[in-house]
Design a protein around this motif. Structure first.
Motif, short mmCIF file in Angstrom:
data_model
loop_
_atom_site.label_atom_id
_atom_site.label_comp_id
_atom_site.label_asym_id
_atom_site.label_seq_id
_atom_site.Cartn_x
_atom_site.Cartn_y
_atom_site.Cartn_z
N GLU A 77 36.89 -2.77 -24.35
CA GLU A 77 36.02 -2.60 -23.17
C GLU A 77 35.27 -3.90 -22.90
O GLU A 77 34.57 -4.42 -23.76
N PRO A 78 35.39 -4.45 -21.67
CA PRO A 78 34.63 -5.66 -21.33
C PRO A 78 33.13 -5.37 -21.37
O PRO A 78 32.69 -4.27 -21.07
N ALA A 79 32.35 -6.40 -21.73
CA ALA A 79 30.90 -6.24 -21.84
C ALA A 79 30.21 -7.19 -20.88
O ALA A 79 30.79 -8.17 -20.40
N LEU A 89 28.35 -7.23 -14.49
CA LEU A 89 29.49 -7.62 -13.68
C LEU A 89 29.09 -7.85 -12.23
O LEU A 89 28.33 -7.08 -11.65
N LEU A 106 36.94 -10.58 -16.50
CA LEU A 106 36.99 -9.66 -17.63
C LEU A 106 38.21 -9.98 -18.48
O LEU A 106 39.29 -10.25 -17.95
N TYR A 150 40.70 -8.38 -21.21
CA TYR A 150 41.16 -7.13 -21.82
C TYR A 150 42.11 -7.45 -22.97
O TYR A 150 42.97 -8.34 -22.85
N GLN A 194 32.86 0.84 -10.02
CA GLN A 194 33.57 0.91 -11.29
C GLN A 194 34.94 0.25 -11.18
O GLN A 194 35.47 0.05 -10.09
N GLN A 210 40.52 2.91 -19.26
CA GLN A 210 39.20 2.34 -19.48
C GLN A 210 38.46 2.32 -18.15
O GLN A 210 38.96 1.80 -17.15
N THR A 211 37.26 2.90 -18.09
CA THR A 211 36.43 2.86 -16.88
C THR A 211 35.19 2.03 -17.16
O THR A 211 34.39 2.36 -18.04
N THR A 212 35.04 0.93 -16.42
CA THR A 212 33.91 0.03 -16.58
C THR A 212 32.99 0.19 -15.39
O THR A 212 33.40 0.01 -14.24
N THR A 213 31.73 0.54 -15.64
CA THR A 213 30.76 0.79 -14.58
C THR A 213 30.14 -0.51 -14.08
O THR A 213 29.84 -1.41 -14.86
#
Length: 219
Positions: free
Chosen positions: A9-11, A14, A20, A22, A78, A98-101
């Motif tokens: 998961e990217p941190a 954003l 990002l 992966y 997202q 993977q869902t990144t908010t």
């Protein structure tokens, strides 16, 4: 034969243009060597697949790549990314989503001006300009300006990307009451729609155009 898939998961915060990274790891969780193991991630901007010719039990096949955040991702709030792994022995792909908010911040501002800035006669026309700016990080649609003294304000565009501005215009004709009052004070604000049709309104901007000094006169 069996396969598993894990995606990192990217941190970090954003924004548009953020990159990002992966890492997608396919693992042979079975007890036989597998062949033609393919790890895929369609969002990666470099190679979107990694093929390992053979993969012994407990060995891994790793795909690494990057993705650059788009304005559409920020507007959506997202990034949804689904990767998969399959092999000659495991033909039904194993997937991991993977869902990144992404934080969304709809915001408008308005600055108002007038020309001329004074008047001294009934039927004089005042032209107002309203500069509307999208100060948030999401696209604003259905842009409009309301003014308590004017029925119609015209805007050349009704969609603003983040950081963009547009100028809307309107005219007002001086009345006898404005001569008597010695000034015209207008209150305006901009409105629009953000993601999910959420309403956004700018702070009000008040502007006064001065008229003649009021006083009785006889000739």
């Amino acid at each position: 034969p069996a396969l598993s898939l894990v995606k990192s998961e990217p941190a970090g915060r954003l924004t548009v243009g953020s990159t990002l990274t992966y890492t997608v790891t396919g693992t042979n969780t079975g007890n036989i060597t597998q062949t033609n193991v393919v790890v895929s991630d369609p969002k990666l901007t470099e190679a979107s697949t990694k093929t390992c010719a053979t993969l012994a039990p407990e060995a891994t096949c790793v795909l690494t790549g990057t993705y650059v955040v788009l304005q559409t991702d920020v507007d959506a709030g997202q990034i949804v990314n689904t990767a998969s792994v399959q092999s000659t022995q495991v033909t039904n792909p194993v997937t991991d989503t993977q869902t990144t908010t992404i934080s969304r911040n709809p915001e408008l501002s308005l600055a108002k001006s007038a020309s001329p800035t004074t008047y001294n006669a009934v039927n004089a026309e005042i032209t107002y300009s309203y500069e509307v700016t999208n100060d948030g990080n999401v696209t604003i649609t259905n842009l409009a300006v309301t003014d308590n003294k004017i029925a119609t304000v015209t805007c050349s565009t009704t969609t603003l990307a983040p950081g963009a501005s547009t100028t809307c215009t309107a005219t007002y004709t001086i009345k006898q009451a404005d001569i008597n009052a010695g000034g015209v004070t207008n209150i305006a604000s901009a409105t629009g729609k953000g993601p999910n049709n959420a309403s956004v309104t700018s702070p009000e901007d008040t502007y006064t155009v001065n008229g003649p000094v009021a006083g009785p006169s006889l000739a």
